[in-house]
Design an enzyme around this catalytic site. Structure first.
Site, PDB file in Angstrom:
ATOM      1  N   ASP A  64      81.350 109.452  82.943  1.00  0.00           N
ATOM      2  CA  ASP A  64      82.053 108.241  82.760  1.00  0.00           C
ATOM      3  C   ASP A  64      83.309 108.546  82.269  1.00  0.00           C
ATOM      4  OD1 ASP A  64      79.505 107.348  83.071  1.00  0.00           O
ATOM      5  OD2 ASP A  64      79.185 106.455  80.872  1.00  0.00           O
ATOM      6  N   HIS A 206      80.945 113.271  80.532  1.00  0.00           N
ATOM      7  CA  HIS A 206      82.274 112.354  80.712  1.00  0.00           C
ATOM      8  C   HIS A 206      83.369 113.321  81.352  1.00  0.00           C
ATOM      9  CE1 HIS A 206      80.162 110.421  77.679  1.00  0.00           C
ATOM     10  NE2 HIS A 206      80.659 109.510  77.717  1.00  0.00           N
TER      11      HIS A 206
HETATM   12 ZN   LIG Z   1      82.467 105.362  78.428  1.00  0.00          ZN
END
Ligand SMILES: [Zn+2]
Length: 239
Positions: A64, A206
């Site tokens: 993400d 991430h």
């Molecule tokens: Zn996020």
């Protein structure tokens, strides 16, 4: 007399032909049975192989917040080297900053999903703005890939089901969160995933931190050794 002998000859010939036909019939019958038995045992082997393949757990790695100008490329390099596809949930603002990275993700076969434009959390007061961000981010991605965006990861998991029909989008949450954003300890992030993971898990990471790059590739290497295979999210959601 000659006629009678002819009958006898005919009868003898008839018996011979009948015997030959019976022999051929019995032989074919036996061969059919043998091949049926062979096919059955072949089928057994094939289904055992299929079961084995299906039993190898599938896992989806998701990243993400990117694309990030350094770390996303490093993850893409590592995935390419290992022949693995992942899913990236990108923000529209980063798509506009780094379109060439989106192009690379697409060309290398990864799935690209929507993570809003400004990483906005849906609340009871910002529904319209949130929806607008989803639409804007879809447009930014589609302009590069030429394809519709189907998957969305709502920041912090806040979602409104009515968007699914309004925008024809499908939310993708996660089942394993190693909290990679709050730790720089690669070994810790890696073991958080390797210890917990089960088949059909969707791992949240991430592509915004150097520790995530190393941890993600370590996770892939360790779990590949254990027999897991890595897939994009739709293979977990719809298989
Ligand atoms: Zn996020």
């Amino acid at each position: 007399m000659r006629f009678k002998i002819g009958i006898k000859e005919c009868a003898a010939a008839g018996i011979l032909v009948a015997t030959a036909l019976l022999f051929l019939y019995v032989r074919d019958y036996i061969e059919d049975r043998e091949s049926a038995v062979l096919t059955a045992s072949e089928n057994k082997v094939m289904s055992a192989i299929n079961d084995e393949l299906e039993n190898m757990g599938k896992i989806a790695l998701t990243f993400d917040d990117g694309p990030h100008p350094y770390y996303t490329e490093q993850i893409l390099d590592g995935l390419k080297k290992r022949g693995i596809k992942a899913t990236f949930f990108v923000t529209g603002m980063n798509v506009e900053k780094y379109p060439e990275i989106i192009k690379r993700m697409y060309e290398e076969g990864h799935v690209i999903g929507n993570h809003t434009f400004y990483h906005t959390q849906l609340t009871s007061r910002n529904r319209d703005k949130f929806k607008e961000e989803l639409i804007r981010t879809n447009a930014a991605i589609s302009e590069i890939t030429g394809e519709d965006v189907i998957y969305v990861r709502p920041p912090y998991g806040s979602w409104d089901k009515s968007f699914e029909t309004e925008l024809n989008m499908f939310p993708v949450l996660w089942t394993v969160d190693p909290l990679d954003w709050c730790s720089t300890n690669v070994a810790c992030i890696t073991s958080n995933v390797v210890k917990k993971v089960e088949e059909n898990d969707i791992i949240l990471m991430h592509d915004y931190y150097p520790s995530t790059v190393t941890a993600a590739l370590n996770i892939i290497d360790e779990l590949t050794k254990e027999g897991y295979t890595f897939v994009t999210v739709e293979e977990i959601l719809f298989d």
